[in-house]
Design a protein around this motif. Structure first.
Motif, mmCIF file in Angstrom:
data_model
loop_
_atom_site.group_PDB
_atom_site.id
_atom_site.type_symbol
_atom_site.label_atom_id
_atom_site.label_comp_id
_atom_site.label_asym_id
_atom_site.label_seq_id
_atom_site.Cartn_x
_atom_site.Cartn_y
_atom_site.Cartn_z
ATOM 1 N N ASP A 1 0.834 -1.211 0.000
ATOM 2 C CA ASP A 1 0.000 0.000 0.000
ATOM 3 C C ASP A 1 0.874 1.269 0.000
ATOM 4 O O ASP A 1 0.836 2.070 0.945
ATOM 5 C CB ASP A 1 -0.919 -0.030 1.226
ATOM 6 C CG ASP A 1 -2.059 0.971 1.097
ATOM 7 O OD1 ASP A 1 -2.083 1.731 0.108
ATOM 8 O OD2 ASP A 1 -2.926 0.998 1.995
ATOM 9 N N GLY B 1 -1.053 4.697 0.168
ATOM 10 C CA GLY B 1 -1.543 4.954 1.531
ATOM 11 C C GLY B 1 -0.441 5.543 2.397
ATOM 12 O O GLY B 1 -0.637 6.552 3.088
ATOM 13 N N LYS C 1 0.389 9.116 1.500
ATOM 14 C CA LYS C 1 -0.614 10.089 1.967
ATOM 15 C C LYS C 1 -0.300 10.570 3.385
ATOM 16 O O LYS C 1 -0.588 11.701 3.752
ATOM 17 C CB LYS C 1 -2.013 9.447 1.932
ATOM 18 C CG LYS C 1 -2.695 9.558 0.566
ATOM 19 C CD LYS C 1 -4.118 9.094 0.641
ATOM 20 C CE LYS C 1 -4.189 7.583 0.516
ATOM 21 N NZ LYS C 1 -5.516 6.998 0.637
ATOM 22 N N CYS D 1 -8.363 9.689 9.574
ATOM 23 C CA CYS D 1 -9.092 9.823 8.293
ATOM 24 C C CYS D 1 -8.199 9.402 7.119
ATOM 25 O O CYS D 1 -8.628 8.662 6.235
ATOM 26 C CB CYS D 1 -9.557 11.262 8.087
ATOM 27 S SG CYS D 1 -10.939 11.668 9.159
ATOM 28 N N VAL D 2 -6.944 9.896 7.129
ATOM 29 C CA VAL D 2 -6.017 9.550 6.038
ATOM 30 C C VAL D 2 -5.806 8.030 5.994
ATOM 31 O O VAL D 2 -5.744 7.423 4.937
ATOM 32 C CB VAL D 2 -4.657 10.292 6.214
ATOM 33 C CG1 VAL D 2 -3.625 9.779 5.231
ATOM 34 C CG2 VAL D 2 -4.852 11.778 6.043
ATOM 35 N N ARG D 3 -5.742 7.441 7.164
ATOM 36 C CA ARG D 3 -5.532 5.974 7.229
ATOM 37 C C ARG D 3 -6.753 5.220 6.686
ATOM 38 O O ARG D 3 -6.616 4.175 6.044
ATOM 39 C CB ARG D 3 -5.274 5.582 8.701
ATOM 40 C CG ARG D 3 -5.105 4.094 8.952
ATOM 41 C CD ARG D 3 -3.825 3.602 8.303
ATOM 42 N NE ARG D 3 -3.671 2.155 8.403
ATOM 43 C CZ ARG D 3 -4.105 1.268 7.512
ATOM 44 N NH1 ARG D 3 -4.754 1.688 6.432
ATOM 45 N NH2 ARG D 3 -3.910 -0.021 7.672
ATOM 46 N N MET D 4 -7.937 5.769 6.946
ATOM 47 C CA MET D 4 -9.173 5.078 6.558
ATOM 48 C C MET D 4 -9.465 5.195 5.055
ATOM 49 O O MET D 4 -10.023 4.273 4.450
ATOM 50 C CB MET D 4 -10.387 5.657 7.310
ATOM 51 C CG MET D 4 -10.308 5.434 8.803
ATOM 52 S SD MET D 4 -10.208 3.716 9.229
ATOM 53 C CE MET D 4 -11.084 3.710 10.744
ATOM 54 N N ILE D 5 -9.092 6.359 4.476
ATOM 55 C CA ILE D 5 -9.464 6.594 3.052
ATOM 56 C C ILE D 5 -8.738 5.613 2.137
ATOM 57 O O ILE D 5 -7.530 5.453 2.237
ATOM 58 C CB ILE D 5 -9.115 8.052 2.654
ATOM 59 C CG1 ILE D 5 -9.949 9.035 3.481
ATOM 60 C CG2 ILE D 5 -9.404 8.282 1.163
ATOM 61 C CD1 ILE D 5 -9.470 10.470 3.411
#
Lengths: 250, 255
Positions: free
Chosen positions: B50, B53, B56, B251-255
């Motif tokens: 990833d 991810g 980000k 949030c960044v981790r979830m998107i």
């Protein structure tokens, strides 16, 4: 009132113990009054540093008795003794290990469980005594040699000691910083035991001088009397202070 | 100046930068440590393929480096050895994982290549976040925050002492190498024949120095614990810092 009482103090290092004639200190007796400034002089290896380390409990007592204020030098009394007696190392870098001057000066009161207000008061009062209050937030490494020495003295003063032991305080100081240190030491009210080879410095800061030779006190008396005794000093590997030798030669 | 004195100066400078009056320096150490730990944990939690991810997560570093006016050049200079090491961690992956993931023109990108780069970025981000914490927070404050987070007393004391002794140790090395260099003109580095003596001497001298520092500490009431206190008091902006960054990073981790 007596601040230090030493009776028949003897000391030998490790393997030298039990060998005749190898005592670093031998049946030493010394008495100091509160507020008195005493110069401890003697050639290299005379036992000056050993004596200072014994008085702070950095070396274990072997023979004799030491009374600091009303406390006898014993392991169980060390914490109390170290609030009465303070040791200023020859090398200030060994004494200053925190990041800023304030943190270093506050180290001891913090260890003795004082509140933050009391710590601030003690640290600032100590810094004021050595005229370093404006440098409290300065990084240790940015201090000059003279400032480091004064900060090291402040770290000891912040506990409110009554007797300060100084090991070669004038070493590596330039004349201006040396004069400044003399002025500040003379302003400080507590008792001082100053071990030094700088006899001019001793003369300027102490009213009494003790001459240590082969672990024994060979002379104890008024600073001027001992420091002008050329024969006595030369017998023990020392020389007249420069200020006196100049007067004599002129 | 040699590399040792450079290292000493860098350590002192980092201490000084941590004591500056910037907004990032003004934040209580506990929120800063907490957010740093969340960032590192979330960054390493991404899967090995990833890469987008992980990239980000770089937003945290970009924002704080810009707002805190922290030099990236200095980060690269000071942490180059560590950064090089983390870059090498996944170097063998392309040899073991040859599964084709996609093609970029004529170049075949394997799973091993992606996982190596992902691992590299995870390492770089973790080191950069730790560096960010160190240049904005003094070691005393970091240790204070660690104790507040119930880190064992022994660990915090060792960390504090290692940091302080490291400077003394480096100074001792510098003295010895200076003395050697002055008596060995034209020589590059220390000759291997004297390595043994030098290391032995260094050990003895460092022990002596460390003993003096320890004596000085015990004479001032030290009994095995640093009584760390923080000058700053946690206020609204500190809670906001934790809240905002926790939300953003999650949030960044979830998107």
């Amino acid at each position: 009132m007596s601040i230090l009482e030493i009776e028949d103090l003897s000391f030998t290092y490790g393997s030298l113990r039990n060998k005749a004639g190898n005592h670093v200190l031998s049946n030493l007796n010394l008495h100091m009054e509160d507020g008195e400034s005493v110069g401890l002089i003697g050639e290299n290896g005379a036992g000056k540093s050993t004596l200072l380390k014994l008085l702070t409990g950095l070396l274990d007592m072997q023979e004799g008795k030491v009374l600091v204020s009303e406390f006898e030098m014993k392991k169980e009394n060390l914490n109390k003794i170290r609030t009465v007696i303070g040791y200023v190392f020859q090398d200030s870098d060994s004494q200053l290990f925190m990041s800023t001057v304030y943190e270093d000066v506050a180290f001891a009161p913090r260890n003795y469980g004082k509140s933050e207000e009391e710590i601030y008061e003690a640290a600032m009062s100590a810094l004021k005594k050595v005229h370093m209050e404006d440098k409290k937030d300065r990084q240790i490494y940015r201090l000059s040699g003279g400032e480091k020495k004064l900060a090291a003295i402040a770290t000891v003063l912040s506990v409110g000691v009554k007797l300060m032991l100084l090991d070669e305080p004038s070493v590596a100081l330039d004349p201006k910083n040396r004069r400044n240190l003399i002025r500040i030491l003379n302003e400080l009210p507590g008792a001082k035991l100053i071990a030094s080879h700088d006899l001019d410095f001793v003369y300027d800061t102490c009213e009494r001088v003790v001459l240590l030779s082969d672990g024994k006190i060979t002379a104890d008396g008024e600073a001027k009397k001992i420091l002008t005794d050329k024969e006595l000093l030369e017998q023990h590997g020392l020389e007249l202070p420069l200020s006196f030798s100049r007067k004599i030669s002129f | 100046m040699n590399r040792i004195s450079d290292a000493i100066v860098d350590l002192h400078k980092m201490d000084m930068e941590a004591g500056k009056c910037g907004w990032l320096q003004g934040i209580h150490p506990l929120p800063k440590l907490f957010v740093t730990l969340i960032f590192i944990l979330l960054t390493v939690s991404f899967g090995k393929y990833d890469l987008p991810g992980v990239l980000k997560m770089g937003i945290y570093l970009i924002i704080l480096f810009v707002l805190g006016d922290i030099s990236v050049k200095l980060l690269l200079k000071r942490m180059k050895a560590v950064l090089l090491l983390v870059c090498l961690v996944g170097i063998a992956n392309p040899f073991f994982d040859r599964e084709v993931m996609f093609r970029l023109g004529t170049v075949t990108v394997t799973g091993g290549m992606v996982s190596a780069v992902t691992l590299m970025f995870k390492g770089i981000f973790a080191v950069s976040a730790s560096y960010l914490l160190m240049v904005t927070t003094s070691m005393e404050d970091i240790c204070y925050a660690l104790r507040k987070m119930h880190m064992p007393k022994m660990f915090v004391t060792v960390l504090m002492l290692v940091y302080r002794y490291m400077i003394l140790f480096l100074k001792e090395i510098q003295r010895m190498t200076d003395a050697y260099t002055l008596r060995a003109p034209g020589q590059k580095g220390v000759h291997y024949k004297v390595w043994g003596t030098m290391v032995g001497q260094l050990l003895l001298r460092s022990m002596d120095r460390a003993q003096n520092v320890y004596d000085s500490m015990t004479l001032r009431g030290y009994n095995g614990e640093f009584h760390l206190r923080c000058k700053k008091r946690a206020g609204g902006s500190d809670y906001l810092y934790v809240f905002v960054w926790s939300m953003v990073l999650v949030c960044v981790r979830m998107i």
